[in-house]
Enzyme design. Sequence first.
Site, PDB file in Angstrom:
ATOM      1  N   ASP A 104     145.977  58.686  20.282  1.00 59.44           N
ATOM      2  CA  ASP A 104     146.654  59.013  21.546  1.00 59.44           C
ATOM      3  C   ASP A 104     145.829  59.966  22.403  1.00 59.44           C
ATOM      4  OD1 ASP A 104     147.267  60.971  19.615  1.00 59.44           O
ATOM      5  OD2 ASP A 104     148.867  61.730  20.908  1.00 59.44           O
ATOM      6  N   ASP A 129     145.672  58.670  10.483  1.00 64.84           N
ATOM      7  CA  ASP A 129     146.689  59.731  10.475  1.00 64.84           C
ATOM      8  C   ASP A 129     148.076  59.184  10.835  1.00 64.84           C
ATOM      9  OD1 ASP A 129     144.448  61.300  10.071  1.00 64.84           O
ATOM     10  OD2 ASP A 129     144.282  61.891  12.171  1.00 64.84           O
ATOM     11  N   ARG A 173     145.426  65.294   9.312  1.00 65.00           N
ATOM     12  CA  ARG A 173     145.599  66.368  10.297  1.00 65.00           C
ATOM     13  C   ARG A 173     147.010  66.960  10.199  1.00 65.00           C
ATOM     14  NH1 ARG A 173     141.194  67.005  12.610  1.00 65.00           N
ATOM     15  NH2 ARG A 173     142.005  68.573  14.026  1.00 65.00           N
ATOM     16  N   ILE A 274     136.142  58.846   2.537  1.00 60.81           N
ATOM     17  CA  ILE A 274     136.363  57.557   1.873  1.00 60.81           C
ATOM     18  C   ILE A 274     137.679  56.925   2.359  1.00 60.81           C
ATOM     19  CG2 ILE A 274     137.600  58.448  -0.150  1.00 60.81           C
ATOM     20  CD1 ILE A 274     135.865  56.632  -1.859  1.00 60.81           C
TER      21      ILE A 274
HETATM   22  O1  F6P Z   1     141.711  61.628  12.573  1.00 64.24           O
HETATM   23  C1  F6P Z   1     141.135  61.033  11.447  1.00 64.24           C
HETATM   24  C2  F6P Z   1     140.554  62.071  10.516  1.00 64.24           C
HETATM   25  O2  F6P Z   1     140.026  61.393   9.411  1.00 64.24           O
HETATM   26  C3  F6P Z   1     141.509  63.192  10.113  1.00 64.24           C
HETATM   27  O3  F6P Z   1     142.419  62.778   9.134  1.00 64.24           O
HETATM   28  C4  F6P Z   1     140.542  64.249   9.668  1.00 64.24           C
HETATM   29  O4  F6P Z   1     141.076  65.559   9.763  1.00 64.24           O
HETATM   30  C5  F6P Z   1     139.421  64.098  10.655  1.00 64.24           C
HETATM   31  O5  F6P Z   1     139.494  62.765  11.152  1.00 64.24           O
HETATM   32  C6  F6P Z   1     138.054  64.351  10.085  1.00 64.24           C
HETATM   33  O6  F6P Z   1     137.156  64.272  11.122  1.00 64.24           O
HETATM   34  P1  F6P Z   1     135.584  64.224  11.003  1.00 64.24           P
HETATM   35  O7  F6P Z   1     135.209  62.786  10.782  1.00 64.24           O
HETATM   36  O8  F6P Z   1     135.140  64.732  12.310  1.00 64.24           O
HETATM   37  O9  F6P Z   1     135.187  65.057   9.820  1.00 64.24           O
END
Ligand code: F6P
Length: 324
Positions: A104, A129, A173, A274
């Site tokens: 979003d 998420d 998140r 993963i």
């Molecule tokens: O929004 C998807 C997500 O995998 C979240 O669950 C997680 O906090 C974040 O992205 C991790 O982000 P990055 O790939 O920047 O480490």
Amino acid sequence: MCIRDRDCAGLNAVISSVVKAASQKNWEVYGIHNGTDGITEKPHSYEILTVHNFSDSPWPRLSGSYLGSINKGVRLESVDEMSRKFAIGVKELGLDALIVIGGDGSMNIVSNYCRGSMVKMIGIPKTIDNDTPITEFSVGFQSAVEVCTNAIDSLVWTARSHNRAIIMEVMGRDAGHLAMHSALAGQADVCLVPEIPYRIDGVINRLKEIKASGRNYAVIVVSEGIKTEDGSHLSDRKNMVGEAVYGGIGQYLCDQISSRYKEFQTRVTTLGHIQRSGVPVAFDRLLATVFGAKAVELIDQDEDNKMVVWKNGKVAVSYTHLTL
Ligand code: F6P
């Protein structure tokens, strides 16, 4: 068409579906590379996609992103500057409509860019998420649940061998969907999500009950977004676009539990990225196919600023949000 924000399983099935539906209308589909960067940067980076890219190819069955992706406005330019470059890029590329596959936040950003450039925009929600409003499911969520559930199944056996309580930290998140769905599917013993406050003693009481019942192991699923027991976030780390960086709460819980309760050895497994990969499960591919076709239909109907969603077991249409 472009993919904004983080990847997840099922993106390539969405791309393939859009291309198939659009080619039936004899439309030319530009696959924009690296989110909207392929539009705003010079030289523009894109490729023309046809059914031949996907018809005899493993891509629709693979995770990752055929077109690449970017995490929000990584370029760190102001919204006005990005909007200006976006409008120029859209004009130079001759785009009539843009399908944005994103969360979003990304849809918000791009729908604001689109307003300035007069290009029509249709959104397709994707994120592990599952926190995009209105849609019950976004592409990628169920595949991530599958990864987490399989991980619980694996951890149970090693926990059992070693009399351990294993804490499994999952992503998500500030939304507990991923933790909750996988904990229920994998029959975990405890599940902690950001939406519900918890007490360490409550977790320990559950471990005591398990021990008293004669079982020598437990699996605890925790969402990365939960706070410490006193209600604060573990760290105030931020990424380069100012978003909170989560991760580490599993170790905090492990330290807290093992200092107060010694009947189980406690260990932590952090699943990490993963969860965004693996084979896309059937439901994500179904969503991908239906969402892609619906997005093309909406463009054909001259719709603008809409997002396809999954509601009450079928595809529906919602507005994207317009606040920045
Ligand atoms: O929004 C998807 C997500 O995998 C979240 O669950 C997680 O906090 C974040 O992205 C991790 O982000 P990055 O790939 O920047 O480490």
